[in-house]
Design a protein around this motif. Structure first.
Motif, PDB file in Angstrom:
ATOM      1  N   TYR A 128      18.827  25.547  -1.586  1.00  0.00           N
ATOM      2  CA  TYR A 128      17.603  25.856  -2.322  1.00  0.00           C
ATOM      3  C   TYR A 128      17.637  27.347  -2.653  1.00  0.00           C
ATOM      4  O   TYR A 128      17.911  28.180  -1.799  1.00  0.00           O
ATOM      5  CB  TYR A 128      16.368  25.527  -1.473  1.00  0.00           C
TER       6      TYR A 128
ATOM      7  N   VAL B 199      14.813  19.882  -9.286  1.00  0.00           N
ATOM      8  CA  VAL B 199      14.173  18.943  -8.366  1.00  0.00           C
ATOM      9  C   VAL B 199      15.196  18.447  -7.349  1.00  0.00           C
ATOM     10  O   VAL B 199      16.398  18.659  -7.499  1.00  0.00           O
ATOM     11  CB  VAL B 199      13.553  17.740  -9.122  1.00  0.00           C
TER      12      VAL B 199
ATOM     13  N   GLN C 254      12.890  22.108   0.846  1.00  0.00           N
ATOM     14  CA  GLN C 254      12.140  22.990  -0.054  1.00  0.00           C
ATOM     15  C   GLN C 254      12.191  22.515  -1.505  1.00  0.00           C
ATOM     16  O   GLN C 254      11.356  22.880  -2.310  1.00  0.00           O
ATOM     17  CB  GLN C 254      12.682  24.425  -0.032  1.00  0.00           C
TER      18      GLN C 254
ATOM     19  N   ALA D 159      11.489  20.565  -4.688  1.00  0.00           N
ATOM     20  CA  ALA D 159      10.361  19.739  -5.115  1.00  0.00           C
ATOM     21  C   ALA D 159      10.878  18.372  -5.554  1.00  0.00           C
ATOM     22  O   ALA D 159      11.984  18.259  -6.089  1.00  0.00           O
ATOM     23  CB  ALA D 159       9.636  20.412  -6.278  1.00  0.00           C
ATOM     24  N   GLU D 160      10.088  17.321  -5.330  1.00  0.00           N
ATOM     25  CA  GLU D 160      10.470  15.974  -5.782  1.00  0.00           C
ATOM     26  C   GLU D 160      10.265  15.829  -7.284  1.00  0.00           C
ATOM     27  O   GLU D 160      10.866  14.959  -7.917  1.00  0.00           O
ATOM     28  CB  GLU D 160       9.646  14.903  -5.060  1.00  0.00           C
TER      29      GLU D 160
ATOM     30  N   GLN E 275       8.792  18.140 -11.070  1.00  0.00           N
ATOM     31  CA  GLN E 275       8.278  19.325 -11.756  1.00  0.00           C
ATOM     32  C   GLN E 275       7.499  18.825 -12.967  1.00  0.00           C
ATOM     33  O   GLN E 275       7.954  17.898 -13.649  1.00  0.00           O
ATOM     34  CB  GLN E 275       9.419  20.226 -12.249  1.00  0.00           C
TER      35      GLN E 275
ATOM     36  N   THR F  93      12.163  14.650 -12.698  1.00  0.00           N
ATOM     37  CA  THR F  93      12.400  14.077 -11.370  1.00  0.00           C
ATOM     38  C   THR F  93      13.854  13.617 -11.327  1.00  0.00           C
ATOM     39  O   THR F  93      14.521  13.539 -12.363  1.00  0.00           O
ATOM     40  CB  THR F  93      11.432  12.907 -11.083  1.00  0.00           C
TER      41      THR F  93
END
Length: 168
Positions: free
Chosen positions: A41, A52, A61, A63-64, A66, A78
């Motif tokens: 990350y 993602v 960290q 994100a799944e 945006q 995703t």
């Protein structure tokens, strides 16, 4: 052309291919990586990218998803593994409706494609390391121009594979 968006996915640990492809479009307005970078990350290779978490990305960290805005359009990003995209786009299309997205960027299947379902454009840039369904390693450059979304499908040497224009 009002805005240019570079989209890639499934680079699986290959930092050099990210840099190479980014170097073709250094002035793009938006850089998107749809997951499975398999990098740390915050890795410098992902600088300037919205990215993602894919099923091969281990860091929590990431994100799944945006949700971005560009030229009065919502772009949903995703990886796709949480939405069963290898079988159907239906669950992903429901999520797109929930967030009012007109463009959805996803990866996971390694299959290059652009498909409009209803008023939503689904874009999968394929993979720059392990393509499926074709021999070329691929990515997408989108040009937003008024109501037109011009989708350029390119190989890892920046050769045009396919081009299509969608009205959204």
């Amino acid at each position: 052309i009002k805005m240019q968006i570079l989209i890639m996915s499934d680079t699986h640990g290959d930092k050099s291919i990210i840099s190479k492809v980014k170097s073709y479009y250094p002035n793009a307005d938006l850089f998107i990586h749809c997951g499975d970078s398999e990098l740390e990350y915050g890795d410098e290779a992902l600088t300037d990218f919205y990215y993602v978490r894919g099923n091969c990305d281990i860091h929590a960290q990431f994100a799944e998803e945006q949700i971005l805005e560009a030229e009065n359009r919502i772009i949903y990003v995703t990886h796709g593994h949480l939405y069963n995209v290898k079988s159907t786009l239906m669950p992903l299309s429901y999520r797109a409706q929930e967030v009012n997205a007109s463009i959805v960027c996803f990866g996971h299947s390694h299959l290059l494609g652009a498909e409009k379902i209803g008023n939503t454009l689904f874009l999968n840039p394929g993979s720059l390391t392990v393509p499926r369904g074709r021999k070329e390693k691929s990515f997408i450059v989108v040009e937003l121009d008024g109501n037109d979304v011009i989708v350029n499908c390119l190989d890892d040497n920046n050769n045009l594979l396919e081009k299509a224009t969608f009205t959204i």
